[in-house]
Design a protein around this motif. Sequence first.
Motif, PDB file in Angstrom:
ATOM      1  N   MET A   1       0.838  -1.173   0.000  1.00 51.04           N
ATOM      2  CA  MET A   1       0.000   0.000   0.000  1.00 51.04           C
ATOM      3  C   MET A   1       0.892   1.248   0.000  1.00 51.04           C
ATOM      4  SD  MET A   1      -3.180   0.786   2.619  1.00 51.04           S
ATOM      5  CE  MET A   1      -3.961  -0.784   2.371  1.00 51.04           C
ATOM      6  N   THR A   2       0.551   2.220  -0.816  1.00 51.22           N
ATOM      7  CA  THR A   2       1.352   3.435  -0.896  1.00 51.22           C
ATOM      8  C   THR A   2       1.022   4.386   0.251  1.00 51.22           C
ATOM      9  OG1 THR A   2      -0.216   4.702  -2.217  1.00 51.22           O
ATOM     10  CG2 THR A   2       1.350   3.280  -3.431  1.00 51.22           C
ATOM     11  N   GLU A   3       1.886   5.367   0.439  1.00 51.60           N
ATOM     12  CA  GLU A   3       1.642   6.385   1.465  1.00 51.60           C
ATOM     13  C   GLU A   3       0.323   7.109   1.223  1.00 51.60           C
ATOM     14  OE1 GLU A   3       4.600   5.899   0.009  1.00 51.60           O
ATOM     15  OE2 GLU A   3       6.144   5.928   1.569  1.00 51.60           O
ATOM     16  N   ASN A   4       0.053   7.435  -0.034  1.00 57.12           N
ATOM     17  CA  ASN A   4      -1.190   8.146  -0.340  1.00 57.12           C
ATOM     18  C   ASN A   4      -2.428   7.297  -0.071  1.00 57.12           C
ATOM     19  OD1 ASN A   4      -0.055  10.630  -1.055  1.00 57.12           O
ATOM     20  ND2 ASN A   4       0.316   9.953  -3.146  1.00 57.12           N
ATOM     21  N   GLU A   5      -2.349   6.009  -0.358  1.00 59.44           N
ATOM     22  CA  GLU A   5      -3.472   5.114  -0.063  1.00 59.44           C
ATOM     23  C   GLU A   5      -3.701   5.017   1.441  1.00 59.44           C
ATOM     24  OE1 GLU A   5      -3.199   2.079  -3.890  1.00 59.44           O
ATOM     25  OE2 GLU A   5      -1.889   1.733  -2.159  1.00 59.44           O
ATOM     26  N   ILE A   6      -2.616   4.915   2.183  1.00 56.42           N
ATOM     27  CA  ILE A   6      -2.723   4.886   3.647  1.00 56.42           C
ATOM     28  C   ILE A   6      -3.288   6.205   4.147  1.00 56.42           C
ATOM     29  CG2 ILE A   6      -1.397   4.785   5.804  1.00 56.42           C
ATOM     30  CD1 ILE A   6       0.589   2.932   4.224  1.00 56.42           C
ATOM     31  N   GLY A   7      -2.823   7.308   3.592  1.00 51.80           N
ATOM     32  CA  GLY A   7      -3.325   8.621   3.982  1.00 51.80           C
ATOM     33  C   GLY A   7      -4.818   8.766   3.750  1.00 51.80           C
ATOM     34  N   THR A   8      -5.297   8.245   2.639  1.00 50.46           N
ATOM     35  CA  THR A   8      -6.731   8.289   2.341  1.00 50.46           C
ATOM     36  C   THR A   8      -7.526   7.530   3.399  1.00 50.46           C
ATOM     37  OG1 THR A   8      -6.305   8.517  -0.027  1.00 50.46           O
ATOM     38  CG2 THR A   8      -8.488   7.696   0.615  1.00 50.46           C
ATOM     39  N   LEU A   9      -7.041   6.358   3.786  1.00 49.29           N
ATOM     40  CA  LEU A   9      -7.714   5.578   4.833  1.00 49.29           C
ATOM     41  C   LEU A   9      -7.643   6.290   6.181  1.00 49.29           C
ATOM     42  CD1 LEU A   9      -6.566   1.952   3.935  1.00 49.29           C
ATOM     43  CD2 LEU A   9      -8.833   2.957   3.596  1.00 49.29           C
ATOM     44  N   ALA A  10      -6.518   6.928   6.468  1.00 46.07           N
ATOM     45  CA  ALA A  10      -6.364   7.658   7.732  1.00 46.07           C
ATOM     46  C   ALA A  10      -7.344   8.821   7.802  1.00 46.07           C
ATOM     47  CB  ALA A  10      -4.925   8.163   7.887  1.00 46.07           C
ATOM     48  N   ASN A  72       4.312   1.758   9.256  1.00 42.39           N
ATOM     49  CA  ASN A  72       5.690   2.266   9.234  1.00 42.39           C
ATOM     50  C   ASN A  72       5.942   3.186   8.044  1.00 42.39           C
ATOM     51  OD1 ASN A  72       6.633   0.996  11.608  1.00 42.39           O
ATOM     52  ND2 ASN A  72       6.785  -0.930  10.484  1.00 42.39           N
ATOM     53  N   LYS A  73       4.866   3.862   7.571  1.00 43.67           N
ATOM     54  CA  LYS A  73       4.981   4.723   6.397  1.00 43.67           C
ATOM     55  C   LYS A  73       4.397   6.113   6.585  1.00 43.67           C
ATOM     56  CE  LYS A  73       4.961   1.210   2.763  1.00 43.67           C
ATOM     57  NZ  LYS A  73       4.283   0.781   1.535  1.00 43.67           N
ATOM     58  N   VAL A  74       3.325   6.223   7.354  1.00 41.32           N
ATOM     59  CA  VAL A  74       2.617   7.505   7.480  1.00 41.32           C
ATOM     60  C   VAL A  74       2.507   7.872   8.953  1.00 41.32           C
ATOM     61  CG1 VAL A  74       0.464   8.756   7.026  1.00 41.32           C
ATOM     62  CG2 VAL A  74       1.335   7.122   5.341  1.00 41.32           C
ATOM     63  N   LEU A  75       2.894   9.102   9.251  1.00 40.44           N
ATOM     64  CA  LEU A  75       2.909   9.610  10.615  1.00 40.44           C
ATOM     65  C   LEU A  75       1.701  10.518  10.837  1.00 40.44           C
ATOM     66  CD1 LEU A  75       6.007  10.838  12.429  1.00 40.44           C
ATOM     67  CD2 LEU A  75       4.074  12.375  12.315  1.00 40.44           C
ATOM     68  N   LEU A  76       1.024  10.339  11.966  1.00 37.52           N
ATOM     69  CA  LEU A  76      -0.099  11.198  12.321  1.00 37.52           C
ATOM     70  C   LEU A  76       0.190  11.929  13.619  1.00 37.52           C
ATOM     71  CD1 LEU A  76      -3.162   8.815  11.755  1.00 37.52           C
ATOM     72  CD2 LEU A  76      -2.023  10.296  10.086  1.00 37.52           C
ATOM     73  N   GLU A  77      -0.066  13.216  13.618  1.00 35.11           N
ATOM     74  CA  GLU A  77       0.031  14.024  14.831  1.00 35.11           C
ATOM     75  C   GLU A  77      -1.372  14.546  15.115  1.00 35.11           C
ATOM     76  OE1 GLU A  77       1.853  15.511  18.124  1.00 35.11           O
ATOM     77  OE2 GLU A  77       2.729  14.171  16.650  1.00 35.11           O
ATOM     78  N   LEU A  96       9.167  13.944  10.317  1.00 35.05           N
ATOM     79  CA  LEU A  96       9.343  13.260   9.034  1.00 35.05           C
ATOM     80  C   LEU A  96      10.821  13.200   8.658  1.00 35.05           C
ATOM     81  CD1 LEU A  96       6.362  14.692   6.948  1.00 35.05           C
ATOM     82  CD2 LEU A  96       6.550  12.407   7.965  1.00 35.05           C
ATOM     83  N   LYS A  97      11.516  14.294   8.866  1.00 35.21           N
ATOM     84  CA  LYS A  97      12.953  14.336   8.552  1.00 35.21           C
ATOM     85  C   LYS A  97      13.717  13.336   9.415  1.00 35.21           C
ATOM     86  CE  LYS A  97      16.891  17.476   8.591  1.00 35.21           C
ATOM     87  NZ  LYS A  97      17.348  18.821   8.930  1.00 35.21           N
ATOM     88  N   LEU A  98      13.432  13.329  10.722  1.00 40.11           N
ATOM     89  CA  LEU A  98      14.148  12.434  11.639  1.00 40.11           C
ATOM     90  C   LEU A  98      13.875  10.963  11.345  1.00 40.11           C
ATOM     91  CD1 LEU A  98      13.660  14.374  14.994  1.00 40.11           C
ATOM     92  CD2 LEU A  98      15.812  14.085  13.733  1.00 40.11           C
ATOM     93  N   THR A  99      12.660  10.653  10.921  1.00 35.39           N
ATOM     94  CA  THR A  99      12.278   9.258  10.658  1.00 35.39           C
ATOM     95  C   THR A  99      12.495   8.847   9.209  1.00 35.39           C
ATOM     96  OG1 THR A  99       9.991   9.914  10.222  1.00 35.39           O
ATOM     97  CG2 THR A  99      10.534   9.241  12.486  1.00 35.39           C
ATOM     98  N   ARG A 100      12.793   9.845   8.366  1.00 38.10           N
ATOM     99  CA  ARG A 100      12.951   9.622   6.919  1.00 38.10           C
ATOM    100  C   ARG A 100      11.658   9.117   6.275  1.00 38.10           C
ATOM    101  NH1 ARG A 100      18.585   7.490   8.211  1.00 38.10           N
ATOM    102  NH2 ARG A 100      19.895   9.281   7.735  1.00 38.10           N
ATOM    103  N   LEU A 101      10.534   9.437   6.887  1.00 43.02           N
ATOM    104  CA  LEU A 101       9.245   9.114   6.285  1.00 43.02           C
ATOM    105  C   LEU A 101       8.884  10.197   5.276  1.00 43.02           C
ATOM    106  CD1 LEU A 101       7.251   7.995   9.449  1.00 43.02           C
ATOM    107  CD2 LEU A 101       8.205   6.532   7.665  1.00 43.02           C
ATOM    108  N   LYS A 102       8.012   9.854   4.340  1.00 43.07           N
ATOM    109  CA  LYS A 102       7.641  10.794   3.284  1.00 43.07           C
ATOM    110  C   LYS A 102       6.392  11.599   3.603  1.00 43.07           C
ATOM    111  CE  LYS A 102       9.431   7.783  -0.355  1.00 43.07           C
ATOM    112  NZ  LYS A 102       9.041   6.968  -1.513  1.00 43.07           N
TER     113      LYS A 102
END
Length: 127
Positions: A1-10, A72-77, A96-102
């Motif tokens: 699953m891509t980051e954008n797909e995960i983001g849509t579900l989130a 392990n791809k999308v971070l939520l605050e 995002l920078k510290l975790t190298r997530l996109k």
Amino acid sequence: MTENEIGTLAIASAIAVHRELGPGLLESVYQKALLYELIQQGLSVKAQVNIPVKYKREIMDIGFRADILIENKVLLELKSVEKIQDVHKKQVQTYLKLTRLKLGYIFNFNTPLLKNGIVRCVNGLDD
């Protein structure tokens, strides 16, 4: 699953939580409910994820925590504040920078319509 797909579900999950609970509660309430929704979507989620800081060769565990990490791809605050401030955006950009997530999102649940409380953050983009 891509980051954008995960983001849509989130986003869909956060909207479901907001519709059910409404604004004005503590962030911890929204976090528990959102974790439930994301798990129901079949996603792998972690709460209060430690974000270490690497300074030169030293790894420092200084207490930075991401509210939710999905697949392990999308971070939520999560926030429950009057208004998202620039410092909140900078916080997620730094995480995002510290975790190298996109990809990361800020969800401010203290709004009449959650869509007005969603901020999308992409690693390397400051706005």
